[in-house]
Write a protein that holds these residues in place. Structure first.
Motif, PDB file in Angstrom:
ATOM      1  N   ASN A   1       0.945  -1.413   0.104  1.00 52.44           N
ATOM      2  CA  ASN A   1      -0.012  -0.005  -0.020  1.00 52.44           C
ATOM      3  C   ASN A   1       0.799   1.327  -0.043  1.00 52.44           C
ATOM      4  O   ASN A   1       0.620   2.233   0.560  1.00 52.44           O
ATOM      5  CB  ASN A   1      -0.875  -0.081   1.168  1.00 52.44           C
ATOM      6  CG  ASN A   1      -1.878   1.130   1.196  1.00 52.44           C
ATOM      7  OD1 ASN A   1      -2.624   1.226   0.041  1.00 52.44           O
ATOM      8  ND2 ASN A   1      -2.403   1.583   2.198  1.00 52.44           N
ATOM      9  N   LYS A   2       1.888   1.209  -0.746  1.00 52.64           N
ATOM     10  CA  LYS A   2       2.750   2.246  -0.961  1.00 52.64           C
ATOM     11  C   LYS A   2       3.391   3.041   0.391  1.00 52.64           C
ATOM     12  O   LYS A   2       3.144   4.088   0.603  1.00 52.64           O
ATOM     13  CB  LYS A   2       2.172   3.445  -1.888  1.00 52.64           C
ATOM     14  CG  LYS A   2       1.689   2.992  -3.277  1.00 52.64           C
ATOM     15  CD  LYS A   2       1.124   4.113  -3.780  1.00 52.64           C
ATOM     16  CE  LYS A   2       0.609   3.624  -5.366  1.00 52.64           C
ATOM     17  NZ  LYS A   2      -0.162   4.565  -6.109  1.00 52.64           N
ATOM     18  N   THR A   3       3.706   2.077   1.326  1.00 51.61           N
ATOM     19  CA  THR A   3       4.297   2.215   2.713  1.00 51.61           C
ATOM     20  C   THR A   3       3.202   2.753   3.807  1.00 51.61           C
ATOM     21  O   THR A   3       3.494   2.876   4.770  1.00 51.61           O
ATOM     22  CB  THR A   3       5.351   3.618   2.642  1.00 51.61           C
ATOM     23  OG1 THR A   3       4.771   4.587   2.505  1.00 51.61           O
ATOM     24  CG2 THR A   3       6.400   3.013   1.644  1.00 51.61           C
ATOM     25  N   GLU A   4       1.847   2.894   3.278  1.00 51.36           N
ATOM     26  CA  GLU A   4       0.952   3.291   4.184  1.00 51.36           C
ATOM     27  C   GLU A   4       0.317   2.103   4.762  1.00 51.36           C
ATOM     28  O   GLU A   4       0.125   0.968   4.154  1.00 51.36           O
ATOM     29  CB  GLU A   4      -0.078   4.294   3.480  1.00 51.36           C
ATOM     30  CG  GLU A   4       0.318   5.592   3.263  1.00 51.36           C
ATOM     31  CD  GLU A   4       1.236   6.278   4.334  1.00 51.36           C
ATOM     32  OE1 GLU A   4       0.960   6.444   5.444  1.00 51.36           O
ATOM     33  OE2 GLU A   4       2.487   6.863   3.981  1.00 51.36           O
TER      34      GLU A   4
ATOM     35  N   GLU B   1      12.393  -2.986  -0.620  1.00 52.04           N
ATOM     36  CA  GLU B   1      11.638  -1.874   0.075  1.00 52.04           C
ATOM     37  C   GLU B   1      11.185  -2.374   1.174  1.00 52.04           C
ATOM     38  O   GLU B   1      10.587  -3.338   1.548  1.00 52.04           O
ATOM     39  CB  GLU B   1      10.537  -1.321  -0.979  1.00 52.04           C
ATOM     40  CG  GLU B   1       9.824  -0.005  -0.460  1.00 52.04           C
ATOM     41  CD  GLU B   1       8.747   0.441  -1.377  1.00 52.04           C
ATOM     42  OE1 GLU B   1       8.094   1.577  -1.221  1.00 52.04           O
ATOM     43  OE2 GLU B   1       8.558  -0.285  -2.437  1.00 52.04           O
TER      44      GLU B   1
END
Length: 361
Positions: free
Chosen positions: A234-237, A302
């Protein structure tokens, strides 16, 4: 390799007991049920399980500096609860039943049935190959209960068990399984699923009560949508849907516990709001001594979340800075904060009492 590893586990546990707390013993024993957050080595005895923390970098900060089956850089919540109570860590049930165990340890001193990958629901865990689900953990306790009756007699055993603490830390894998299974999501709405989790847990709690347990420490699930592997998706969220249903399960769990206590008047329990405690750390990392609450200390890619912690994975130099050690599990530093809250926490973290009060209740 496997046999040598299993033999070394028995040696490690002898060493672990030598690191016993200097505090006075506060309860006779602790009996632990749950998943990888409190597993202290049972899965090392499951030949088909891939959920094993039996390689570096796990255990790098443990007293022996070796992997012991704990999904942590050091001690996990089960160890830290034992420390608070002035006890040695309850050993894995499967280590006590292993052919390599020559110590003939008494179950009266406490036992851990917790298993990495375990859930409230039964069934073989497809992701991890093999684990001990809660129903089977309670089955093992039933065997132990019979053996303890033979050892000390029913009356003395009941006195012992009524003063001991029964710790349950489970539910995360059930929710992870639900959100990762299109089949489960087709068969159940999220509300139906979390309701069935609470009901199934109640059945197992009742089995423990019927076999002598009286004092229970029960943890809710944490901010599951904020573990590194979910942030990666979730794009780091954080994944808010997963967090929402984690909170809804915890609400159902609290309601179930109140109802269960009303049906069995001699039950005393402490509920720990793991979600609130972890969320506070995430919202204000510096207040708790952390600089990294999104990524894992050990992993690949990541957020160090593209693969689990393996011998060739990246490893952060200072584990004290990180909330998470791997894709799912907290560092020892984080676990210490959580156990402090569990033991001495206010009503914002514990209800209707904390563990310290549970001991004296």
């Amino acid at each position: 390799m496997v046999n040598r590893g299993l033999i070394s586990i028995s040696i490690l546990y002898a060493l672990i007991f030598s690191f016993g707390s200097s505090k006075a013993q506060m309860v006779p024993a602790v009996y632990v049920f749950g998943d990888s957050l409190v597993d202290v080595g049972n899965n090392n005895y499951l030949p088909l399980s891939v959920a094993k923390a039996n390689h570096r970098h796990y255990g790098i900060d443990f007293p022996t500096h070796k992997p012991t089956g704990r999904f942590s850089n050091g001690k996990n919540a089960a160890d830290l609860v034992a420390e608070k109570l002035g006890l040695a860590t309850s050993p894995p049930y499967l280590s006590l039943k292993s052919k390599t165990n020559k110590n003939n340890a008494s179950f009266m001193d406490g036992v851990s049935f917790a298993s990495s990958g375990a859930g409230i629901f039964d069934g073989r865990d497809e992701r991890y190959g093999q684990s001990i689900p809660l129903t089977k953990q309670v089955d093992y306790y039933s065997i132990v209960h019979e053996e303890m009756i033979r050892e000390v007699g029913a009356a003395d055993l009941q006195n012992h068990l009524s003063k001991s603490i029964f710790v349950l830390v489970i539910g995360s894998n059930d929710l992870f399984g639900y959100f990762e299974s299109s089949d489960l999501r087709k068969k159940n709405t999220p509300q139906q699923y979390v309701d069935s989790m609470a009901f199934s847990l109640k059945v197992q709690l009742q089995r423990l009560y019927d076999q002598g347990a009286r004092k229970f420490e029960i943890a809710g699930v944490g901010t599951l949508g904020c573990v590194p592997v979910y942030r990666l998706k979730n794009k780091t969220e954080c994944v808010e849907e997963v967090n929402y249903w984690s909170k809804k399960y915890n609400e159902g769990l609290r309601s179930m516990l109140k109802e269960w206590q009303s049906e069995n008047g001699s039950i005393i329990y402490s509920y720990f709001d793991t979600y609130a405690a972890i969320n506070d750390i995430i919202q204000s990392p510096p207040s708790y001594g952390f600089t990294e609450v999104k990524g894992a200390c050990c992993g690949v890619g990541e957020l160090n979340a593209r693969a689990t912690c393996l011998p060739l994975s990246n490893l952060c130099p200072n584990r004290q800075d990180h909330l998470f050690f791997d894709q799912f599990h907290p560092t020892e530093a984080a676990s210490r904060i959580l156990v402090d809250r569990l033991f001495n926490g206010s009503s914002s973290y514990t209800s209707p009492i904390n563990m310290r009060q549970l001991i004296h209740a």
